[in-house]
Design a protein around this motif. Structure first.
Motif, short mmCIF file in Angstrom:
data_model
loop_
_atom_site.label_atom_id
_atom_site.label_comp_id
_atom_site.label_asym_id
_atom_site.label_seq_id
_atom_site.Cartn_x
_atom_site.Cartn_y
_atom_site.Cartn_z
N VAL A 34 0.83 -1.20 0.00
CA VAL A 34 0.00 0.00 0.00
C VAL A 34 0.87 1.26 0.00
CG1 VAL A 34 -1.87 1.25 1.15
CG2 VAL A 34 -1.79 -1.24 1.28
N VAL A 35 1.65 1.43 1.06
CA VAL A 35 2.38 2.68 1.22
C VAL A 35 3.46 2.84 0.15
CG1 VAL A 35 3.80 4.05 2.80
CG2 VAL A 35 1.89 2.70 3.69
N ALA A 36 4.24 1.80 -0.08
CA ALA A 36 5.35 1.92 -1.04
C ALA A 36 4.87 2.22 -2.46
CB ALA A 36 6.21 0.66 -1.02
N PRO A 37 3.87 1.51 -3.00
CA PRO A 37 3.42 1.88 -4.34
C PRO A 37 2.90 3.31 -4.43
CG PRO A 37 2.59 -0.29 -3.74
CD PRO A 37 3.20 0.30 -2.50
N LEU A 38 2.15 3.73 -3.43
CA LEU A 38 1.62 5.10 -3.43
C LEU A 38 2.75 6.13 -3.34
CD1 LEU A 38 -1.49 4.78 -1.09
CD2 LEU A 38 -1.51 5.11 -3.56
N LEU A 39 3.69 5.90 -2.44
CA LEU A 39 4.76 6.86 -2.24
C LEU A 39 5.66 6.95 -3.48
CD1 LEU A 39 6.07 8.79 -0.21
CD2 LEU A 39 7.47 6.88 0.60
N HIS A 40 6.02 5.81 -4.05
CA HIS A 40 6.86 5.84 -5.25
C HIS A 40 6.13 6.46 -6.43
CE1 HIS A 40 10.44 3.89 -3.77
NE2 HIS A 40 9.73 2.92 -3.23
N ALA A 41 4.83 6.19 -6.55
CA ALA A 41 4.06 6.80 -7.63
C ALA A 41 3.99 8.32 -7.46
CB ALA A 41 2.66 6.21 -7.67
N ARG A 42 3.79 8.75 -6.24
CA ARG A 42 3.66 10.20 -6.00
C ARG A 42 4.97 10.92 -6.23
NH1 ARG A 42 1.56 14.49 -6.92
NH2 ARG A 42 1.17 16.03 -5.28
N LEU A 43 6.08 10.30 -5.85
CA LEU A 43 7.38 10.96 -5.97
C LEU A 43 7.98 10.82 -7.37
CD1 LEU A 43 9.04 10.03 -2.57
CD2 LEU A 43 7.99 12.20 -3.20
#
Length: 300
Positions: free
Chosen positions: A149-158
């Motif tokens: 959850v967190v890693a895909p969202l964070l990498h996508a956002r950055l």
């Protein structure tokens, strides 16, 4: 490279409530098939040859994933949201944990063991006690909060969909190859180290969100036990969850987190589901914050 627009992330999160795409149309399933085929093709006999073989396999796969993801990142925001959805799995994770909890509540330990092994862990669960099943499920929920959850969202956002796809391939490669067994110790090493690097920030953000979701409970356990697991990252969300819930999480011969806590049971697993759900919401809100001006200017 620029990050995915916030409305793409929102759409992906909304679509995730519907569950997972069919396996034939799921990019992560495709990645798994590719990784298994690559493993079957390995021929290296020495550690050096195996390291090179596995490293080249990971590099080829991650490059293709990044290129395809970056291509999707040039699509309209709604298409980016559609492409991002299969790279995260909040709803599937919570459903898996709920199935294990339901089996434990029904007193069906064999079914709870089966579901735990099927959905959440890769190790043998045949001789686990009910407390160990509950503890393993809680630990897996916390760790997969970061991974799925967190890693895909964070990498996508950055970094956009290219980063998110590269992360998801690396994480899947680590899940397939990253074991310290005679067959995988060397060929899986590059993928495992790359996964460690890409999860540094997500694991710590996940731990912070778990602690915030618990109203600050558990930070002492997190501070004391975050580095007690073999993984440099998994111990952060797992120890935070252990402290927040007041339970002892133990994997035989590997780690003990919050040793002074009580043995977990089905009710603690239910509480963990609520905690992880709230933490996922907090992490999503963090990822939806506007990016710092310096970061957006650097990518312009």
């Amino acid at each position: 490279m620029r990050g995915a627009p916030r409305r793409a992330l929102l759409l992906a999160l909304a679509l995730d409530t519907l569950g997972e795409p069919p396996a034939p149309a799921h990019p992560v399933v495709w990645m798994g098939h590719l990784l298994r085929r690559a493993r079957a093709a390995w021929r290296g006999q020495t550690p050096r040859a195996q390291l090179i073989e596995g490293g080249l396999g990971w590099a080829a796969g991650v490059s293709c994933s990044a290129v395809l993801g970056a291509a999707c990142g040039r699509l309209p925001w709604w298409a980016q949201g559609l492409a991002l959805k299969p790279l995260l799995a909040r709803t599937a994770l919570l459903r898996a944990g709920a199935e294990v909890a339901a089996a434990l509540e029904a007193g069906n330990l064999p079914e709870a063991r089966r579901l735990l092994s099927w959905h959440l862990v890769s190790r043998d669960t045949a001789d686990l006690t009910a407390c160990e099943v509950a503890g393993a499920a809680i630990a897996s929920l916390a760790e997969n909060l970061s991974d799925s959850v967190v890693a895909p969202l964070l990498h996508a956002r950055l970094g956009g969909l290219g980063w998110a796809a590269a992360y998801r391939f690396t994480n899947t490669a680590d899940a397939s190859w990253g074991y310290r067994t005679p067959a995988l110790e060397w060929p899986g090493k590059v993928a495992a180290r790359a996964d460690d690097l890409l999860n540094l920030a997500p694991a710590r953000l996940s731990a912070a969100c778990l602690l915030l979701a618990a109203g600050g409970r558990g930070w002492r356990v997190w501070r004391a036990d975050a580095r007690r697991t073999p993984s440099p990252n998994g111990g952060h969300p797992m120890s935070a969850a252990a402290g927040a819930l007041g339970v002892r999480l133990e994997k035989r011969g590997a780690y003990i987190l919050n040793a002074a806590g009580r043995d977990p049971d089905a009710s603690d697993l239910r509480a963990a589901l609520t905690l992880v759900s709230r933490a996922a919401l907090l992490a999503a809100l963090v990822c939806l914050l506007p990016l710092p001006r310096q970061l957006t200017e650097a990518r312009a």
